[in-house]
Write a protein that holds these residues in place. Sequence first.
Motif, PDB file in Angstrom:
ATOM      1  N   MET A   1       0.844  -1.210   0.000  1.00 51.16           N
ATOM      2  CA  MET A   1       0.000   0.000   0.000  1.00 51.16           C
ATOM      3  C   MET A   1       0.873   1.251   0.000  1.00 51.16           C
ATOM      4  SD  MET A   1      -3.124   0.865  -0.167  1.00 51.16           S
ATOM      5  CE  MET A   1      -4.111   2.334   0.018  1.00 51.16           C
ATOM      6  N   LYS A   2       1.960   1.204   0.796  1.00 48.76           N
ATOM      7  CA  LYS A   2       2.834   2.374   0.857  1.00 48.76           C
ATOM      8  C   LYS A   2       3.475   2.633  -0.510  1.00 48.76           C
ATOM      9  CE  LYS A   2       6.633   4.594   3.295  1.00 48.76           C
ATOM     10  NZ  LYS A   2       7.254   5.015   2.020  1.00 48.76           N
ATOM     11  N   ASP A   3       3.921   1.547  -1.201  1.00 46.53           N
ATOM     12  CA  ASP A   3       4.510   1.697  -2.539  1.00 46.53           C
ATOM     13  C   ASP A   3       3.505   2.305  -3.514  1.00 46.53           C
ATOM     14  OD1 ASP A   3       6.835   0.654  -1.644  1.00 46.53           O
ATOM     15  OD2 ASP A   3       6.599  -1.319  -2.577  1.00 46.53           O
ATOM     16  N   ILE A   4       2.287   1.815  -3.445  1.00 46.35           N
ATOM     17  CA  ILE A   4       1.241   2.315  -4.356  1.00 46.35           C
ATOM     18  C   ILE A   4       1.010   3.801  -4.110  1.00 46.35           C
ATOM     19  CG2 ILE A   4      -1.246   2.215  -4.854  1.00 46.35           C
ATOM     20  CD1 ILE A   4      -1.075  -0.825  -4.339  1.00 46.35           C
ATOM     21  N   LEU A   5       0.915   4.171  -2.827  1.00 46.11           N
ATOM     22  CA  LEU A   5       0.656   5.580  -2.500  1.00 46.11           C
ATOM     23  C   LEU A   5       1.849   6.466  -2.857  1.00 46.11           C
ATOM     24  CD1 LEU A   5      -1.385   5.315   0.828  1.00 46.11           C
ATOM     25  CD2 LEU A   5      -2.219   6.048  -1.413  1.00 46.11           C
ATOM     26  N   ASP A   6       3.081   5.937  -2.696  1.00 50.21           N
ATOM     27  CA  ASP A   6       4.269   6.723  -3.075  1.00 50.21           C
ATOM     28  C   ASP A   6       4.293   6.981  -4.575  1.00 50.21           C
ATOM     29  OD1 ASP A   6       5.107   6.867  -0.486  1.00 50.21           O
ATOM     30  OD2 ASP A   6       6.681   5.342  -0.670  1.00 50.21           O
ATOM     31  N   ARG A   7       4.003   5.927  -5.356  1.00 49.78           N
ATOM     32  CA  ARG A   7       3.993   6.101  -6.820  1.00 49.78           C
ATOM     33  C   ARG A   7       2.892   7.076  -7.242  1.00 49.78           C
ATOM     34  NH1 ARG A   7       2.888   0.989  -9.046  1.00 49.78           N
ATOM     35  NH2 ARG A   7       3.574  -0.008  -7.141  1.00 49.78           N
ATOM     36  N   ASN A   8       1.745   6.945  -6.553  1.00 49.29           N
ATOM     37  CA  ASN A   8       0.641   7.858  -6.848  1.00 49.29           C
ATOM     38  C   ASN A   8       1.038   9.299  -6.546  1.00 49.29           C
ATOM     39  OD1 ASN A   8      -2.382   8.231  -7.389  1.00 49.29           O
ATOM     40  ND2 ASN A   8      -2.072   9.286  -5.451  1.00 49.29           N
ATOM     41  N   GLN A   9       1.758   9.497  -5.439  1.00 50.29           N
ATOM     42  CA  GLN A   9       2.123  10.848  -5.024  1.00 50.29           C
ATOM     43  C   GLN A   9       3.090  11.492  -6.023  1.00 50.29           C
ATOM     44  OE1 GLN A   9       0.529  12.095  -2.379  1.00 50.29           O
ATOM     45  NE2 GLN A   9       1.347  14.063  -3.024  1.00 50.29           N
ATOM     46  N   ASN A  10       4.043  10.701  -6.520  1.00 50.83           N
ATOM     47  CA  ASN A  10       4.998  11.245  -7.492  1.00 50.83           C
ATOM     48  C   ASN A  10       4.288  11.736  -8.743  1.00 50.83           C
ATOM     49  OD1 ASN A  10       7.066  10.631  -5.781  1.00 50.83           O
ATOM     50  ND2 ASN A  10       7.553   8.665  -6.760  1.00 50.83           N
ATOM     51  N   LYS A  11       3.379  10.917  -9.249  1.00 50.11           N
ATOM     52  CA  LYS A  11       2.639  11.297 -10.463  1.00 50.11           C
ATOM     53  C   LYS A  11       1.734  12.492 -10.185  1.00 50.11           C
ATOM     54  CE  LYS A  11       2.706   9.521 -14.141  1.00 50.11           C
ATOM     55  NZ  LYS A  11       3.550   9.925 -15.303  1.00 50.11           N
ATOM     56  N   ALA A  12       1.157  12.525  -8.985  1.00 49.90           N
ATOM     57  CA  ALA A  12       0.279  13.646  -8.621  1.00 49.90           C
ATOM     58  C   ALA A  12       1.058  14.961  -8.643  1.00 49.90           C
ATOM     59  CB  ALA A  12      -0.333  13.414  -7.242  1.00 49.90           C
ATOM     60  N   GLU A  13       2.302  14.926  -8.171  1.00 57.80           N
ATOM     61  CA  GLU A  13       3.104  16.161  -8.174  1.00 57.80           C
ATOM     62  C   GLU A  13       3.404  16.603  -9.609  1.00 57.80           C
ATOM     63  OE1 GLU A  13       3.101  17.855  -5.630  1.00 57.80           O
ATOM     64  OE2 GLU A  13       2.776  16.362  -4.072  1.00 57.80           O
ATOM     65  N   GLU A  14       3.606  15.629 -10.507  1.00 57.47           N
ATOM     66  CA  GLU A  14       3.807  15.957 -11.933  1.00 57.47           C
ATOM     67  C   GLU A  14       2.567  16.650 -12.502  1.00 57.47           C
ATOM     68  OE1 GLU A  14       4.635  12.763 -14.814  1.00 57.47           O
ATOM     69  OE2 GLU A  14       6.208  12.123 -13.405  1.00 57.47           O
ATOM     70  N   VAL A  15       1.408  16.072 -12.196  1.00 57.88           N
ATOM     71  CA  VAL A  15       0.140  16.645 -12.685  1.00 57.88           C
ATOM     72  C   VAL A  15      -0.034  18.058 -12.127  1.00 57.88           C
ATOM     73  CG1 VAL A  15      -2.386  16.456 -12.501  1.00 57.88           C
ATOM     74  CG2 VAL A  15      -1.019  14.414 -13.000  1.00 57.88           C
ATOM     75  N   ARG A  16       0.259  18.224 -10.834  1.00 52.47           N
ATOM     76  CA  ARG A  16       0.066  19.527 -10.192  1.00 52.47           C
ATOM     77  C   ARG A  16       0.983  20.581 -10.823  1.00 52.47           C
ATOM     78  NH1 ARG A  16       0.056  17.789  -5.325  1.00 52.47           N
ATOM     79  NH2 ARG A  16      -2.199  17.802  -5.096  1.00 52.47           N
ATOM     80  N   THR A  17       2.219  20.187 -11.120  1.00 52.80           N
ATOM     81  CA  THR A  17       3.166  21.121 -11.741  1.00 52.80           C
ATOM     82  C   THR A  17       2.683  21.527 -13.136  1.00 52.80           C
ATOM     83  OG1 THR A  17       4.957  20.094 -10.515  1.00 52.80           O
ATOM     84  CG2 THR A  17       5.589  21.395 -12.430  1.00 52.80           C
ATOM     85  N   LEU A  18       2.236  20.547 -13.908  1.00 50.36           N
ATOM     86  CA  LEU A  18       1.741  20.842 -15.256  1.00 50.36           C
ATOM     87  C   LEU A  18       0.539  21.800 -15.201  1.00 50.36           C
ATOM     88  CD1 LEU A  18       1.556  20.297 -18.348  1.00 50.36           C
ATOM     89  CD2 LEU A  18       0.111  18.322 -17.799  1.00 50.36           C
ATOM     90  N   LEU A  19      -0.410  21.516 -14.311  1.00 47.10           N
ATOM     91  CA  LEU A  19      -1.623  22.347 -14.244  1.00 47.10           C
ATOM     92  C   LEU A  19      -1.308  23.751 -13.732  1.00 47.10           C
ATOM     93  CD1 LEU A  19      -4.263  19.753 -12.996  1.00 47.10           C
ATOM     94  CD2 LEU A  19      -3.883  20.581 -15.326  1.00 47.10           C
ATOM     95  N   ARG A  20      -0.331  23.846 -12.844  1.00 47.13           N
ATOM     96  CA  ARG A  20       0.119  25.140 -12.333  1.00 47.13           C
ATOM     97  C   ARG A  20       0.672  25.984 -13.504  1.00 47.13           C
ATOM     98  NH1 ARG A  20      -0.836  28.039  -8.216  1.00 47.13           N
ATOM     99  NH2 ARG A  20      -0.933  29.428  -9.937  1.00 47.13           N
TER     100      ARG A  20
END
Length: 214
Positions: A1-20
């Motif tokens: 679960m921790k691995d899944i959430l870590d991978r999700n978080q990395n991609k989320a930061e990419e999305v957030r940077t792009l949308l910003r």
Amino acid sequence: MKDILDRNQNKAEEVRTLLREKKVMMVNIISSPGAGKTTLLERTCEALADKTRIGVIEGDVATDRDARRLQKYNIPIVCINTGGGCHLDSHSISKVLGHFALDNLDLLFVENVGNLICPSQFDLGETFKLAVVSTAEGDDKPAKYPMLFTGARAVILNKTDLIPYTNFNVAAFESDIVSLNPGITIIKTSATGGEGTDRWIGWLTSQLESFRAG
Ligand SMILES: Nc1nc2c(ncn2[C@@H]2O[C@H](COP(=O)(O)OP(=O)(O)O)[C@@H](O)[C@H]2O)c(=O)[nH]1
Ligand SMILES: [Mg+2]
Ligand SMILES: [Zn+2]
């Protein structure tokens, strides 16, 4: 679960940077099934679609019914069917962003899968989470599902028109939320009747202005 959430978080930061970079404010709408997410989006499109460039990602286990309800507003909509999955993740959002002309968008709503639990754990790269609760669900939901309410910027209490027919205690509901998250905004609406939706639109517009101002 921790691995899944870590991978999700990395991609989320990419999305957030792009949308910003693209100056697109993304709102991740989370509620249990039937609280009124799609109805609130209908009222929001009616109020804003002529002055604000809105896009919607509709997350559902099955069917494109919610996406079809929004078609009449002539906005870009992408439907994600999870085929049983009970939440959206940042990878699924990242994959569909290419379907939007992000340079021509101000506001991107994500209607998450109806579920109060894991959608609050999966960062999608949103600007903020919006929780929607309806009065027919009972006033104890913030205390029982605290993660959503600690992580959300605002809560919509919807179906206020039904309060006379329920034992919903608005004061207890609000005090449970404020004890979890003192800075949160609570807005009461009847998305079908229209009461309170002007306050929601006003608040949303002010969030968009401060997002754009950086
Ligand atoms: N009485 C009442 N019904 C509402 C309100 N908002 C939505 N509904 C109804 O609740 C049902 C579920 O709404 P929907 O927007 O599809 O919820 P979603 O599953 O969260 O997207 C529909 O039958 C709506 O017409 C409201 O403010 N008051
Ligand atoms: Mg819906
Ligand atoms: Zn899930």
